[in-house]
Design an enzyme around this catalytic site. Structure first.
Site, mmCIF file in Angstrom:
data_model
loop_
_atom_site.group_PDB
_atom_site.id
_atom_site.type_symbol
_atom_site.label_atom_id
_atom_site.label_comp_id
_atom_site.label_asym_id
_atom_site.label_seq_id
_atom_site.Cartn_x
_atom_site.Cartn_y
_atom_site.Cartn_z
ATOM 1 N N HIS A 37 0.735 -1.366 -0.089
ATOM 2 C CA HIS A 37 0.017 -0.221 -0.048
ATOM 3 C C HIS A 37 1.174 1.601 -0.045
ATOM 4 C CE1 HIS A 37 -3.758 -2.549 1.039
ATOM 5 N NE2 HIS A 37 -4.204 -1.264 0.726
ATOM 6 N N LYS A 102 -10.034 -7.302 8.112
ATOM 7 C CA LYS A 102 -11.306 -7.776 9.296
ATOM 8 C C LYS A 102 -10.450 -6.770 10.009
ATOM 9 C CE LYS A 102 -7.360 -9.877 11.715
ATOM 10 N NZ LYS A 102 -6.415 -9.590 12.617
#
Lengths: 185, 279
Positions: A37, A102
């Protein structure tokens, strides 16, 4: 009954999904964790081309174990998503529509999801052996030097997820807990 | 004096790394299945069913239960009458290196916390040594995932904060962690000692079997009370709501300074892995 979704996820499809809905995803998703990222966002800042097509893309926050002989991929469950909070708004602003992970997300991520029309799916953490069965093909796309953190293109079939946060900001972590506590009153 | 070859240590650590990552201990499975039977919320039942199915798949296929095969935390109890022929720390690291390669486990260690270059072989292990009486070498490998580790906290309470302060801090940690550490969790708590000893105790508490309460009735009762309070929070499996937020609370304590009440909370996910062998 789980809703079957054929990827890519358009903004229109993303906006129709509601927090709490169970979905089975089929099609192409990309893997990326913190390190990937960071690199993607550096490319965006420099105005350079990304190694993946971010338009309508779904990114799975995962670093799989190595595949054993005969496997498409090793165990591949979600990692905790908040570590991607610094980067997700940038990628959502240039076309990303789906995230699979999550755990909690920041207000900045949720604001970007609402503004552009994106959705945050949860897969069950700690179920990497089960989830890997839905991944039919895995191919290295970029950043091989990152090892487990490299970007991979996955072809998934009926990959089970739940909409945690929808494009209106509704959050299953808040409503699910409330619903349970009300059910035992 | 008993001599143990370093190569033997390597062989044992290699096996423990693979077994711990692919096969959940029986006490943890029993606790998860017990919680499933008590769970009333349909969403939570569904999540627990998938967790049970997942470790069944891992067992049957010798594959990792979770992709985060962790830092290799290795607890070593060295009998004072044992002499290890060779370098013990290197022997453990070699066992980790071989286990993580041969077991197709993920290499999740960076050489430096800031430059973050992967060491490529999951070494170094995080080793905790304890010298004990006897001529045995007891090795426990407990792979520790970062999702739950990152939700761990420590606080230096004042003695006047007392028991209530300990309870409040544990509950606050679980509340703040919410869905992040992959509930249902196991909560390891260290009380007393110094800043670092409390953290060590919290980690050590996580390798105590879930069917073995604290031998001291006072602390065993506190484990039960905290578990009940945590499971009244409603966070539930994966944070989607339900009763089963935690599988167990495990507390270890030790003496403390007259001015200190350190409390550490080390959270583990439902994949609470550990394997032990005595050489």
């Amino acid at each position: 009954m789980a809703k079957k979704i054929q990827l890519p996820l358009t903004h229109e499809m993303a906006r129709e999904l509601r927090s709490g809905e169970s979905c089975l995803l089929s099609g192409v998703i990309y893997t990326a964790r913190d390190a990937a990222h960071k690199r993607l966002c550096e490319l965006v800042a420099q105005g350079k081309e990304l190694p993946i097509d971010i338009q309508d893309a779904t990114i799975y926050f995962v670093g799989p174990t190595p595949a054993k002989p005969g496997q498409a991929i090793g165990s591949a469950g979600p990692t905790t998503s908040y570590r991607m909070d610094a980067y997700s708004p940038t990628l959502i602003s240039i076309g990303q529509t789906g995230m699979i992970g999550k755990g909690k997300r920041s207000d900045e991520v949720v604001d970007a999801m609402k503004q552009y029309g994106a959705v945050y799916f949860g897969a069950i953490g700690g179920c990497g052996a089960l989830l890997s069965k839905c991944i039919k093909k895995a191919e290295l796309v970029a950043y091989e030097d990152l090892g487990a953190e490299a970007i991979r293109r996955l072809e998934v079939e009926d990959f089970p997820v739940v909409v945690i946060i929808d494009s209106e900001g509704n959050n299953l972590y808040e409503t699910g807990r409330k619903e349970y506590l009300e059910s035992i009153q | 004096m008993r001599i143990i070859e370093a190569a033997k240590v390597t062989e044992v650590v290699r096996r423990l790394c693979i077994d711990a990552n692919c096969h959940l201990p029986g006490d943890v499975k029993a606790r998860i299945e017990g919680c499933r039977a008590c769970e009333t919320f349909p969403v939570a039942q569904g999540v627990l069913d998938q967790i049970i199915e997942n470790y069944g798949i891992a067992d049957a296929n010798d594959v990792p239960i979770c992709q985060d095969t962790g830092l290799a935390c290795v607890f070593v109890e060295i009998g004072q009458d044992v002499h290890v022929e060779g370098n013990l720390a290197e022997a453990i690291d070699e066992g980790v290196r071989q286990g993580y390669a041969d077991g197709y486990l993920r290499k999740s260690v960076v050489r430096d916390p800031i430059d973050r270059v992967n060491t490529g072989d999951n070494t170094p292990a995080m080793i905790y040594y304890d010298i004990v009486p006897g001529d045995k070498l007891k090795i426990t490998v407990a792979p520790k995932g970062a999702g739950s580790e990152n939700m761990s906290r420590i606080k230096m309470l004042k003695p006047s904060d007392g028991l209530q302060g300990v309870k409040d801090f544990v509950l606050q940690c679980v509340e703040e962690a919410g869905p992040n550490p992959c509930p249902p969790i196991v909560v390891g708590v260290g009380v007393g000692g110094t800043f670092d000893k409390a953290a060590y105790l919290a980690k050590k508490a996580l390798v105590r079997p879930l069917d073995a309460p604290n031998p001291d009735p006072f602390w065993a009762a506190l484990e039960d009370e905290l578990l009940e309070k945590i499971n009244a929070l409603g966070i539930g499996p994966q944070g989607m709501g339900g009763r089963t937020t935690a599988l167990a609370v495990r507390i270890e304590k030790m003496p403390a300074h007259i001015a200190s009440l350190p409390v550490a909370v080390n959270i583990n996910c439902h994949v609470t892995r550990h394997e032990t062998e005595v050489i």
